[in-house]
Design a protein around this motif. Structure first.
Motif, PDB file in Angstrom:
ATOM      1  N   ARG A  92      -8.656  -3.076  -8.537  1.00 40.44           N
ATOM      2  CA  ARG A  92      -8.921  -2.374  -7.278  1.00 40.44           C
ATOM      3  C   ARG A  92     -10.363  -1.858  -7.249  1.00 40.44           C
ATOM      4  NH1 ARG A  92      -6.153  -1.483  -2.258  1.00 40.44           N
ATOM      5  NH2 ARG A  92      -6.731   0.574  -1.490  1.00 40.44           N
ATOM      6  N   ASP A 104       1.790   5.543   5.476  1.00 41.72           N
ATOM      7  CA  ASP A 104       1.441   4.267   6.120  1.00 41.72           C
ATOM      8  C   ASP A 104       0.033   4.307   6.702  1.00 41.72           C
ATOM      9  OD1 ASP A 104       3.861   3.090   5.502  1.00 41.72           O
ATOM     10  OD2 ASP A 104       4.793   3.549   7.436  1.00 41.72           O
ATOM     11  N   ALA A 153      -2.360   3.610   3.958  1.00 44.56           N
ATOM     12  CA  ALA A 153      -2.409   2.178   3.649  1.00 44.56           C
ATOM     13  C   ALA A 153      -3.346   1.448   4.604  1.00 44.56           C
ATOM     14  CB  ALA A 153      -0.999   1.585   3.711  1.00 44.56           C
ATOM     15  N   GLU A 154      -3.271   1.784   5.877  1.00 48.11           N
ATOM     16  CA  GLU A 154      -4.124   1.134   6.867  1.00 48.11           C
ATOM     17  C   GLU A 154      -5.592   1.533   6.673  1.00 48.11           C
ATOM     18  OE1 GLU A 154      -5.430  -1.142  10.058  1.00 48.11           O
ATOM     19  OE2 GLU A 154      -3.502  -1.170   8.994  1.00 48.11           O
ATOM     20  N   LYS A 173      -7.200  -0.348   3.527  1.00 50.06           N
ATOM     21  CA  LYS A 173      -6.933  -1.772   3.315  1.00 50.06           C
ATOM     22  C   LYS A 173      -8.203  -2.501   2.881  1.00 50.06           C
ATOM     23  CE  LYS A 173      -7.496  -3.108   8.199  1.00 50.06           C
ATOM     24  NZ  LYS A 173      -6.803  -3.666   9.380  1.00 50.06           N
ATOM     25  N   ALA A 209      -0.241   1.109   0.095  1.00 49.75           N
ATOM     26  CA  ALA A 209      -0.171  -0.274   0.559  1.00 49.75           C
ATOM     27  C   ALA A 209       1.093  -0.970   0.060  1.00 49.75           C
ATOM     28  CB  ALA A 209      -1.406  -1.046   0.098  1.00 49.75           C
ATOM     29  N   GLN A 210       1.593  -0.533  -1.103  1.00 48.35           N
ATOM     30  CA  GLN A 210       2.826  -1.110  -1.647  1.00 48.35           C
ATOM     31  C   GLN A 210       4.079  -0.415  -1.135  1.00 48.35           C
ATOM     32  OE1 GLN A 210       2.398  -1.260  -5.995  1.00 48.35           O
ATOM     33  NE2 GLN A 210       0.204  -1.570  -5.716  1.00 48.35           N
ATOM     34  N   ARG A 211       3.876   0.543  -0.215  1.00 46.21           N
ATOM     35  CA  ARG A 211       4.976   1.307   0.395  1.00 46.21           C
ATOM     36  C   ARG A 211       5.836   2.011  -0.663  1.00 46.21           C
ATOM     37  NH1 ARG A 211       1.799  -0.213   3.772  1.00 46.21           N
ATOM     38  NH2 ARG A 211       2.317  -0.906   5.883  1.00 46.21           N
TER      39      ARG A 211
END
Length: 390
Positions: A40, A157, A160-161, A164, A192-194
């Motif tokens: 990452r 969420d 995550a957005e 990205k 991102a992996q929820r």
């Protein structure tokens, strides 16, 4: 004997009745591997290595995080930048998500939390007998339920957005009690992996000071408040990039420097605390001496981590900006675990005022007190108060 056992069970079981209905604190979901974290960081370095970045560093400080929240609010009016990297320790870890998302509604959420929350939303003190036979002085399971409200799935969420393609980083640190080293968690990758439960559990661990709170098990490994190791942090490229990725990062940094004009990145440090304790009388007793010693130790470690970070950034041509709680606010800030809305509102208002004032930022951390002391006879120390005998 049955009567004595009943009293023991009652004292232990009802020591913190308000916590009894909250789920146990642990997750068996494994933490991301070191290889995952390095990948990452390598992706981020490749995507952003030629750019000058805006980095926000949020320190620990318990209820004193109200100050940092106020700084963020006032800073918005003064032209707050969008942050490419946000890092947080302890209470700073709890602020980092909304600071990273950065909308006015996120400022509202932080203000609400840091000006109205009372201690019963965070912890329950244990009865002396339960504490003596347990692993902490308080139960932090109420904080677990509180974090589920503050960091709901929709908020995660959004993280995550916002992160990205690894173009932005949201990082928090915990103390790995097994290795004795800080674990850096990439919350953007977790979002991102929820992995919602892991996200919240990491934040719980990041805000669980040893002795006061039980350590938090993540994948079978115990983690605690990262302030145990350092009260501020920025991941070092040499630690998180290896081999070809590190060489590529250095080449990109050199290319940026050679172009001239852009300079390095800017590191904005918001320090949610006081860097030195005030003189105070000390009562001879195990708990008062331990509490006072721990406060001195944490303050010294925080001050040291500030200067380490300053030296690291200064040596690499980056700008360093610092704002911390002013000395005049010491009465409100001296007990970071009070969670008193009146004190927190006062700290928040002080932060707003400083956040609006560009001149409030210093270009280096506060100096060591001994560097400022004039030569001469030592000052009179506060008296030691012996414990009363029974």
């Amino acid at each position: 004997m049955r009567a004595r056992l009943a009293v023991l069970a009652l004292a232990t079981g009802l020591a913190c009745g308000g916590c009894a209905r909250v789920a146990a604190v642990a997750t068996h979901e494994p933490a991301p591997s070191a290889a995952d974290v390095r990948a990452r960081f390598a992706a981020f370095a490749e995507a952003r290595g030629t750019e000058s970045l805006q980095v926000l560093v949020l320190s620990g400080g318990g209820q004193n995080g109200a100050f940092g929240v106020g700084v963020l609010r006032g800073w918005r009016a003064a032209g707050r930048p969008a942050f490419d990297v946000v890092t947080g320790i302890s209470t700073g870890a709890l602020q980092a998500t909304h600071a990273f998302l950065g909308t006015p509604a996120d400022d509202d959420a932080l203000e609400r939390v840091y000006t109205t929350t009372t201690s019963d939303r965070i912890l329950c003190p244990k009865a002396p007998l339960a504490a003596a036979f347990g692993t902490s002085l308080a139960d932090f399971r109420p904080l677990r339920a509180f974090l589920a409200e503050l960091f709901d799935d929709a908020t995660i969420d959004r993280v995550a957005e916002a992160s990205k393609d690894a173009r932005r980083l949201l990082l928090v640190g915990t103390a790995n009690l097994a290795t004795g080293r800080m674990t850096v968690w990439d919350l953007g990758a977790i979002a991102a992996q929820r992995k919602y439960d892991l996200y919240r559990t990491v934040l719980l661990a990041a805000a669980s000071p040893p002795v006061l709170a039980e350590p938090v098990s993540i994948g079978g490994v115990l983690h605690a408040d990262g302030a145990t190791i350092g009260n501020v942090f920025v991941p070092n490229a040499e630690t998180h990039l290896t081999g070809a990725a590190l060489e590529r990062f250095r080449a990109l940094a050199r290319a940026r420097h050679d172009r001239g004009g852009e300079g390095g990145s800017t590191f904005h440090v918001v320090y949610n605390g006081l860097v030195a304790p005030a003189p105070a009388p000390v009562t001879l007793g195990l708990l008062p001496v331990a509490t006072r010693s721990l406060g001195i130790l944490v303050g010294a470690a925080g001050h040291g981590s500030l200067w380490y970070l300053y030296g690291l950034m200064h040596g690499r041509g980056h700008a360093f900006r610092y704002v911390g709680i002013p000395e005049r606010m010491r009465p409100e800030a001296d007990d970071p675990f009070a969670f008193d809305p009146v004190r927190m509102r006062a700290l928040y208002d002080a932060g707003v005022a400083l956040g609006r004032d560009p001149s409030a930022w210093a270009s280096q951390p506060p100096p060591l007190e001994e560097d400022l002391a004039a030569p001469g006879p030592p000052t009179t120390a506060p008296a030691v108060t012996p414990s009363p005998t029974r």
